[in-house]
Write a protein that holds these residues in place. Structure first.
Motif, PDB file in Angstrom:
ATOM      1  N   GLN A   1       0.748  -1.348   0.206  1.00 34.15           N
ATOM      2  CA  GLN A   1      -0.177   0.258  -0.033  1.00 34.15           C
ATOM      3  C   GLN A   1       0.799   1.253  -0.026  1.00 34.15           C
ATOM      4  OE1 GLN A   1      -2.307   0.311   4.081  1.00 34.15           O
ATOM      5  NE2 GLN A   1      -0.826  -1.184   4.625  1.00 34.15           N
ATOM      6  N   HIS A   2       1.889   1.304   0.401  1.00 37.07           N
ATOM      7  CA  HIS A   2       2.903   2.547   0.277  1.00 37.07           C
ATOM      8  C   HIS A   2       3.968   2.481  -1.000  1.00 37.07           C
ATOM      9  CE1 HIS A   2       2.044   3.191   4.517  1.00 37.07           C
ATOM     10  NE2 HIS A   2       1.779   1.893   4.917  1.00 37.07           N
ATOM     11  N   GLY A   3       3.930   1.357  -1.666  1.00 33.87           N
ATOM     12  CA  GLY A   3       4.384   1.562  -3.046  1.00 33.87           C
ATOM     13  C   GLY A   3       4.125   0.788  -4.554  1.00 33.87           C
ATOM     14  N   THR A   4       5.261   0.244  -4.963  1.00 32.45           N
ATOM     15  CA  THR A   4       4.561  -0.604  -5.876  1.00 32.45           C
ATOM     16  C   THR A   4       5.655  -2.125  -5.793  1.00 32.45           C
ATOM     17  OG1 THR A   4       4.580   1.301  -7.516  1.00 32.45           O
ATOM     18  CG2 THR A   4       4.713  -0.869  -8.746  1.00 32.45           C
ATOM     19  N   TRP A   5       4.119  -3.469  -5.921  1.00 27.40           N
ATOM     20  CA  TRP A   5       4.421  -4.514  -6.504  1.00 27.40           C
ATOM     21  C   TRP A   5       4.928  -5.128  -7.283  1.00 27.40           C
ATOM     22  CZ3 TRP A   5       2.408  -8.431  -8.852  1.00 27.40           C
ATOM     23  CH2 TRP A   5       2.763 -10.131  -8.607  1.00 27.40           C
ATOM     24  N   PHE A   6       5.856  -5.818  -7.486  1.00 26.14           N
ATOM     25  CA  PHE A   6       6.832  -6.050  -8.745  1.00 26.14           C
ATOM     26  C   PHE A   6       6.699  -7.443  -8.801  1.00 26.14           C
ATOM     27  CE2 PHE A   6       8.346  -1.815  -8.590  1.00 26.14           C
ATOM     28  CZ  PHE A   6       8.490  -0.933 -10.256  1.00 26.14           C
ATOM     29  N   GLY A   7       5.920  -8.042 -10.165  1.00 26.07           N
ATOM     30  CA  GLY A   7       6.180  -9.786 -10.258  1.00 26.07           C
ATOM     31  C   GLY A   7       6.891 -10.244 -11.133  1.00 26.07           C
ATOM     32  N   ARG A   8       7.896  -9.022 -12.476  1.00 27.54           N
ATOM     33  CA  ARG A   8       8.202 -10.010 -13.129  1.00 27.54           C
ATOM     34  C   ARG A   8       9.508  -9.389 -12.906  1.00 27.54           C
ATOM     35  NH1 ARG A   8       6.530  -9.349 -19.229  1.00 27.54           N
ATOM     36  NH2 ARG A   8       7.484 -11.553 -19.232  1.00 27.54           N
ATOM     37  N   ILE A   9      10.259 -10.262 -11.937  1.00 28.31           N
ATOM     38  CA  ILE A   9      11.726  -9.670 -11.583  1.00 28.31           C
ATOM     39  C   ILE A   9      12.636 -10.411 -11.669  1.00 28.31           C
ATOM     40  CG2 ILE A   9      13.508  -8.974  -9.531  1.00 28.31           C
ATOM     41  CD1 ILE A   9      11.516  -6.677  -9.954  1.00 28.31           C
ATOM     42  N   LYS A  10      14.405 -10.163 -12.571  1.00 30.05           N
ATOM     43  CA  LYS A  10      14.480 -11.370 -12.899  1.00 30.05           C
ATOM     44  C   LYS A  10      15.905 -11.279 -11.970  1.00 30.05           C
ATOM     45  CE  LYS A  10      15.727  -8.408 -17.020  1.00 30.05           C
ATOM     46  NZ  LYS A  10      16.322  -8.055 -17.683  1.00 30.05           N
ATOM     47  N   PRO A  11      15.368 -12.858 -11.218  1.00 33.74           N
ATOM     48  CA  PRO A  11      15.759 -12.836 -10.327  1.00 33.74           C
ATOM     49  C   PRO A  11      17.958 -13.541 -10.250  1.00 33.74           C
ATOM     50  CG  PRO A  11      14.841 -14.865 -10.245  1.00 33.74           C
ATOM     51  CD  PRO A  11      14.247 -13.835 -11.795  1.00 33.74           C
ATOM     52  N   ASP A  12      18.414 -13.925 -11.374  1.00 29.66           N
ATOM     53  CA  ASP A  12      19.700 -14.017 -11.930  1.00 29.66           C
ATOM     54  C   ASP A  12      20.240 -13.214 -10.693  1.00 29.66           C
ATOM     55  OD1 ASP A  12      18.425 -16.350 -12.806  1.00 29.66           O
ATOM     56  OD2 ASP A  12      18.948 -15.364 -14.791  1.00 29.66           O
ATOM     57  N   GLN A  13      21.320 -14.367 -10.093  1.00 34.65           N
ATOM     58  CA  GLN A  13      21.941 -12.884  -9.476  1.00 34.65           C
ATOM     59  C   GLN A  13      21.967 -11.767  -8.741  1.00 34.65           C
ATOM     60  OE1 GLN A  13      25.232 -11.859 -12.724  1.00 34.65           O
ATOM     61  NE2 GLN A  13      25.836 -13.832 -11.873  1.00 34.65           N
ATOM     62  N   GLY A  14      20.535 -12.194  -8.565  1.00 35.32           N
ATOM     63  CA  GLY A  14      19.532 -10.779  -7.163  1.00 35.32           C
ATOM     64  C   GLY A  14      20.391 -10.365  -6.357  1.00 35.32           C
ATOM     65  N   PHE A  15      21.156 -11.019  -5.448  1.00 33.69           N
ATOM     66  CA  PHE A  15      22.127 -10.593  -4.304  1.00 33.69           C
ATOM     67  C   PHE A  15      22.870 -10.139  -4.726  1.00 33.69           C
ATOM     68  CE2 PHE A  15      24.256 -11.258  -0.658  1.00 33.69           C
ATOM     69  CZ  PHE A  15      24.312 -10.729   0.335  1.00 33.69           C
ATOM     70  N   ASP A  16      24.061 -10.464  -4.898  1.00 34.90           N
ATOM     71  CA  ASP A  16      25.096  -9.930  -5.662  1.00 34.90           C
ATOM     72  C   ASP A  16      25.168  -8.439  -6.305  1.00 34.90           C
ATOM     73  OD1 ASP A  16      26.034 -12.629  -5.468  1.00 34.90           O
ATOM     74  OD2 ASP A  16      26.057 -13.286  -6.620  1.00 34.90           O
ATOM     75  N   GLN A  17      23.889  -8.039  -7.373  1.00 35.48           N
ATOM     76  CA  GLN A  17      23.497  -7.498  -8.008  1.00 35.48           C
ATOM     77  C   GLN A  17      23.368  -5.748  -6.596  1.00 35.48           C
ATOM     78  OE1 GLN A  17      21.043  -7.064 -11.202  1.00 35.48           O
ATOM     79  NE2 GLN A  17      20.853  -8.946 -11.615  1.00 35.48           N
ATOM     80  N   LEU A  18      22.436  -6.702  -5.639  1.00 39.47           N
ATOM     81  CA  LEU A  18      22.475  -5.593  -4.896  1.00 39.47           C
ATOM     82  C   LEU A  18      23.768  -5.341  -3.255  1.00 39.47           C
ATOM     83  CD1 LEU A  18      18.322  -7.583  -3.529  1.00 39.47           C
ATOM     84  CD2 LEU A  18      19.298  -4.698  -4.854  1.00 39.47           C
ATOM     85  N   LEU A  19      24.752  -6.642  -3.314  1.00 40.37           N
ATOM     86  CA  LEU A  19      25.308  -6.110  -2.555  1.00 40.37           C
ATOM     87  C   LEU A  19      26.736  -5.044  -2.664  1.00 40.37           C
ATOM     88  CD1 LEU A  19      26.620  -6.811   0.140  1.00 40.37           C
ATOM     89  CD2 LEU A  19      27.493  -8.476  -1.139  1.00 40.37           C
ATOM     90  N   SER A  20      26.710  -5.124  -4.715  1.00 37.20           N
ATOM     91  CA  SER A  20      27.285  -4.443  -5.052  1.00 37.20           C
ATOM     92  C   SER A  20      26.811  -2.808  -5.120  1.00 37.20           C
ATOM     93  CB  SER A  20      27.532  -4.941  -6.450  1.00 37.20           C
ATOM     94  OG  SER A  20      28.155  -4.467  -7.807  1.00 37.20           O
ATOM     95  N   ALA A  21      25.501  -2.650  -5.601  1.00 37.52           N
ATOM     96  CA  ALA A  21      24.931  -1.499  -5.639  1.00 37.52           C
ATOM     97  C   ALA A  21      25.019  -1.205  -4.198  1.00 37.52           C
ATOM     98  CB  ALA A  21      23.688  -1.108  -5.213  1.00 37.52           C
ATOM     99  N   VAL A  22      25.256  -1.560  -3.193  1.00 33.85           N
ATOM    100  CA  VAL A  22      25.971  -0.959  -1.737  1.00 33.85           C
ATOM    101  C   VAL A  22      27.379  -0.652  -1.694  1.00 33.85           C
ATOM    102  CG1 VAL A  22      25.335  -1.597   0.607  1.00 33.85           C
ATOM    103  CG2 VAL A  22      24.078  -2.716  -0.689  1.00 33.85           C
ATOM    104  N   GLU A  23      28.077  -1.435  -2.086  1.00 30.36           N
ATOM    105  CA  GLU A  23      28.766  -1.181  -2.270  1.00 30.36           C
ATOM    106  C   GLU A  23      30.408  -0.077  -2.619  1.00 30.36           C
ATOM    107  OE1 GLU A  23      31.419  -5.462  -1.975  1.00 30.36           O
ATOM    108  OE2 GLU A  23      30.739  -5.072  -3.661  1.00 30.36           O
ATOM    109  N   GLU A  24      29.659   0.690  -3.932  1.00 32.54           N
ATOM    110  CA  GLU A  24      29.426   1.366  -4.885  1.00 32.54           C
ATOM    111  C   GLU A  24      28.898   2.664  -4.118  1.00 32.54           C
ATOM    112  OE1 GLU A  24      27.538   1.412  -8.743  1.00 32.54           O
ATOM    113  OE2 GLU A  24      28.597  -0.840  -8.782  1.00 32.54           O
ATOM    114  N   ARG A  25      27.828   2.106  -3.504  1.00 27.01           N
ATOM    115  CA  ARG A  25      27.271   3.976  -2.537  1.00 27.01           C
ATOM    116  C   ARG A  25      28.331   4.036  -0.975  1.00 27.01           C
ATOM    117  NH1 ARG A  25      21.845   5.593  -2.721  1.00 27.01           N
ATOM    118  NH2 ARG A  25      21.569   5.675   0.105  1.00 27.01           N
TER     119      ARG A  25
END
Length: 402
Positions: free
Chosen positions: A165-189
């Motif tokens: 209710q506070h944002g947008t739900w996405f039902g077709r996220i590509k999960p491949d290497q998903g966590f690695d992408q998130l962790l990499s983004a945190v490292e970049e920040r």
């Protein structure tokens, strides 16, 4: 002993930075009521091991008090001065044991029907302080990421029910290497905005490899300390006359060395980890509880600019004595129950993030690990919407923080 009687030698047992801080503001502390001063000292006594955000808040509070005239101090603390304390509290060693004093004071206020008045006084004081010391602008949009459902192959229930209710739900996220992408983004920040203790990665299992620019806490990484603590708790509980209040007091006095933690570690993070295990209920035995409590404390204390939390399967529930004794070796895991726990924890993660400065511009992402479901919250996303757009997690994250 009253605050007006405070002398420099009373703080000889404080760590160096804490003692220096208190002595530099000793004159104003002498003018404050006893019902209030220990709350300040509870923060000050651990100053050497506080995060920069905590130090800044305390510095600004004390600096603000020093700008007030005696008449203004009397007016601001009038409600606190009216609080009636027991002789036992007045004689308590509130200088060296301020946290224990505050706990006993709370019980006294409740039993003497003064709690409502004290709460109002504290709320009014907090509002006045916030008005006088506005927060500094953030260098970057605050970002929270919750990754849930590790080890769950399928789930037919509705996830992120509270967050949608506070944002947008996405039902077709590509999960491949998903966590690695998130962790990499945190490292970049962390590289782009090198704020000390500003970027965190919490893992409810074994932490993934990452750069040292990120502050990290993991459930598996604290396994030796957790085992040592559980043994101590078992021994304490077995002692004659031991009650919950005394147990809590003894746990609060533990330091990293008591749990066998590496002396070469970061002293600030090590103290923080000890408090996670000694102050959190269930953090010693349930990885999801550990993740949720750690998230809350990092946001509350460090005011993280970036916080990535990955939940892992917790052990199945068993009788408490059995869990504390840990006599059955490797525990049986409960991935599905952990998913449900983590779904709620993600909701609390967002709530706690919204309590911090800059909440109107903050971004939040929750993802069902290994699957195509995610929810994104922030100025870029309409509330209560659904999207069938196919996106990678890095693409979604870029939309959230643009």
């Amino acid at each position: 002993m009253q605050p007006r009687d405070l002398q420099p030698q009373h703080f000889a047992g404080y760590p160096p930075e804490a003692r220096k801080l208190v002595l530099s503001h000793l004159e104003v502390l002498r003018q404050l009521p006893l019902s209030f001063v220990p709350s300040l000292l509870r923060e000050a006594i651990d100053y050497d091991y506080r995060f920069p955000a905590e130090r800044s808040l305390l510095d600004r509070e004390l600096a603000n008090l020093n700008t007030l005239t005696p008449a203004q101090i009397g007016q601001r603390f009038e409600a606190f001065a009216k609080v009636s304390l027991s002789p036992a509290l007045e004689e308590f060693d509130w200088i060296n044991l301020p946290a224990q004093f505050v706990e006993q004071e709370s019980a006294h206020l409740w039993s003497t029907h003064q709690l409502d008045a004290f709460r109002k006084a504290a709320t009014d004081y907090g509002a006045a302080l916030e008005s006088a010391t506005p927060p500094e602008p953030l260098p970057v949009t605050r970002l929270g990421i919750a990754v849930i459902g590790q080890g769950v192959s399928s789930y037919d229930g509705k996830l992120f029910r509270n967050l949608r209710q506070h944002g947008t739900w996405f039902g077709r996220i590509k999960p491949d290497q998903g966590f690695d992408q998130l962790l990499s983004a945190v490292e970049e920040r962390a590289r782009a905005y090198p704020v000390p203790y500003g970027h965190w990665y919490v893992d409810g299992g074994q932490a993934a490899l990452h750069t040292p620019s990120i502050s990290t806490v993991s459930y598996n990484g604290l396994a030796p300390a957790r085992a040592t603590l559980l043994k101590r708790m078992q021994a304490e509980i077995s002692s004659p006359g031991m009650g919950p209040e005394e147990l809590r007091t003894r746990m609060a006095r533990l330091v990293p060395a008591d749990l066998g933690m590496d002396k070469a570690g970061d002293p600030v993070v090590d103290r923080f980890q000890v408090k996670l295990l000694t102050e959190g209920s269930g953090t010693q035995i349930y990885s999801t509880t550990f993740g949720q409590w750690t998230t809350r404390e990092i946001l509350r204390r460090a005011q993280a600019l970036t916080l990535l939390v990955r939940y892992a399967p917790r052990q199945r529930q068993r009788p408490l004595n059995e869990l504390l004794a840990n006599t059955k070796g490797a525990p049986e895991l409960d991935p599905l129950g952990s998913l449900i726990d983590a779904d709620m924890a993600a909701w609390y993660h967002w709530i706690n993030q919204q309590r911090l400065p800059g909440s109107d511009r903050s971004a939040f992402l929750a993802w069902f690990e290994g699957h195509g479901q995610a929810v994104a919250i922030g100025p870029s996303f309409p509330k209560g919407a659904e999207s069938s757009t196919e996106l990678g997690l890095r693409e979604l994250l870029n939309l959230a923080i643009r």
